[in-house]
Write a protein that holds these residues in place. Structure first.
Motif, PDB file in Angstrom:
ATOM      1  N   LEU A   1      90.856  40.611  19.335  1.00 34.08           N
ATOM      2  CA  LEU A   1      90.563  40.027  20.638  1.00 34.08           C
ATOM      3  C   LEU A   1      89.562  38.885  20.498  1.00 34.08           C
ATOM      4  CD1 LEU A   1      91.206  40.895  23.735  1.00 34.08           C
ATOM      5  CD2 LEU A   1      88.813  41.559  23.694  1.00 34.08           C
TER       6      LEU A   1
ATOM      7  N   ASN B   1      91.248  35.914  18.748  1.00 30.96           N
ATOM      8  CA  ASN B   1      92.101  35.195  19.687  1.00 30.96           C
ATOM      9  C   ASN B   1      91.282  34.403  20.685  1.00 30.96           C
ATOM     10  OD1 ASN B   1      94.761  35.783  18.823  1.00 30.96           O
ATOM     11  ND2 ASN B   1      94.531  37.846  19.607  1.00 30.96           N
ATOM     12  N   SER B   2      90.154  34.926  21.073  1.00 25.66           N
ATOM     13  CA  SER B   2      89.281  34.213  21.996  1.00 25.66           C
ATOM     14  C   SER B   2      88.821  32.886  21.404  1.00 25.66           C
ATOM     15  CB  SER B   2      88.066  35.084  22.344  1.00 25.66           C
ATOM     16  OG  SER B   2      87.159  34.380  23.142  1.00 25.66           O
TER      17      SER B   2
ATOM     18  N   LYS C   1      87.317  31.929  27.603  1.00 26.32           N
ATOM     19  CA  LYS C   1      87.030  33.075  28.463  1.00 26.32           C
ATOM     20  C   LYS C   1      86.811  32.660  29.910  1.00 26.32           C
ATOM     21  CE  LYS C   1      84.522  35.526  24.832  1.00 26.32           C
ATOM     22  NZ  LYS C   1      83.206  36.051  24.441  1.00 26.32           N
TER      23      LYS C   1
ATOM     24  N   SER D   1      89.934  32.251  32.736  1.00 29.80           N
ATOM     25  CA  SER D   1      90.859  33.361  32.966  1.00 29.80           C
ATOM     26  C   SER D   1      91.607  33.250  34.296  1.00 29.80           C
ATOM     27  CB  SER D   1      90.120  34.703  32.885  1.00 29.80           C
ATOM     28  OG  SER D   1      89.178  34.825  33.921  1.00 29.80           O
TER      29      SER D   1
ATOM     30  N   LEU E   1      94.306  37.469  28.136  1.00 29.34           N
ATOM     31  CA  LEU E   1      93.262  37.889  27.213  1.00 29.34           C
ATOM     32  C   LEU E   1      92.147  38.625  27.971  1.00 29.34           C
ATOM     33  CD1 LEU E   1      92.484  37.734  24.193  1.00 29.34           C
ATOM     34  CD2 LEU E   1      91.129  35.722  24.765  1.00 29.34           C
TER      35      LEU E   1
ATOM     36  N   TYR F   1      84.443  38.245  29.247  1.00 23.25           N
ATOM     37  CA  TYR F   1      85.804  37.786  29.514  1.00 23.25           C
ATOM     38  C   TYR F   1      86.110  37.710  31.002  1.00 23.25           C
ATOM     39  CZ  TYR F   1      87.039  38.124  24.604  1.00 23.25           C
ATOM     40  OH  TYR F   1      87.102  37.935  23.249  1.00 23.25           O
TER      41      TYR F   1
END
Length: 137
Positions: A26, A29-30, A40, A43, A52, A131
């Protein structure tokens, strides 16, 4: 309610075998999403960033449950040992000494497990919260 031995064992097994690898993916990927402008804070405006953030929220919920399970472990105070229907050996002086020693070791193990694992869970919860933070206007 107090955590069962099985639930404590599952927390200690799941953390290194599943939760930490998923968390690492995670976070990786962020970083990649941020390179493409899908960080982030996006979103609500980028579908990929939203997905995500949803995955992070689900993982955060799991980690919070794990943290709650560890938090429900007994403290380092001695547990009450039921003297109800036990064999005569356990009721003897030697048996009582043995049971008290086992109880002390189990309680100490619970405390040490909590002290080792809780900082990891707390840090993951803190990081996963980022996130779902909104972009300032």
């Amino acid at each position: 309610s107090s955590a069962t031995t099985g639930s404590l064992g599952r927390v200690c097994i799941l953390l290194p075998e599943a939760v930490v690898p998923i968390y690492a993916l995670l976070e990786m990927n962020s970083v990649l999403f941020a390179i493409f402008g899908w960080g982030k804070k996006r979103s609500r405006t980028r579908v990929a960033a939203g997905a995500l953030a949803e995955a992070a929220q689900q993982l955060q919920d799991l980690v919070m449950d794990m943290s709650s399970t560890l938090g429900s472990m007994p403290t380092n105070e001695l547990s009450d040992v039921s003297q109800g229907n036990i064999c005569s050996y356990v009721e003897s002086g030697e048996g009582k000494t043995m049971v008290e020693a086992v109880v002390k070791h189990v309680d100490k193990a619970h405390l040490e497990t909590r002290q080792r694992v809780m900082p990891f869970l707390d840090q993951m919860i803190t990081n996963l919260t980022t996130y779902s933070e909104e972009v300032p206007p």
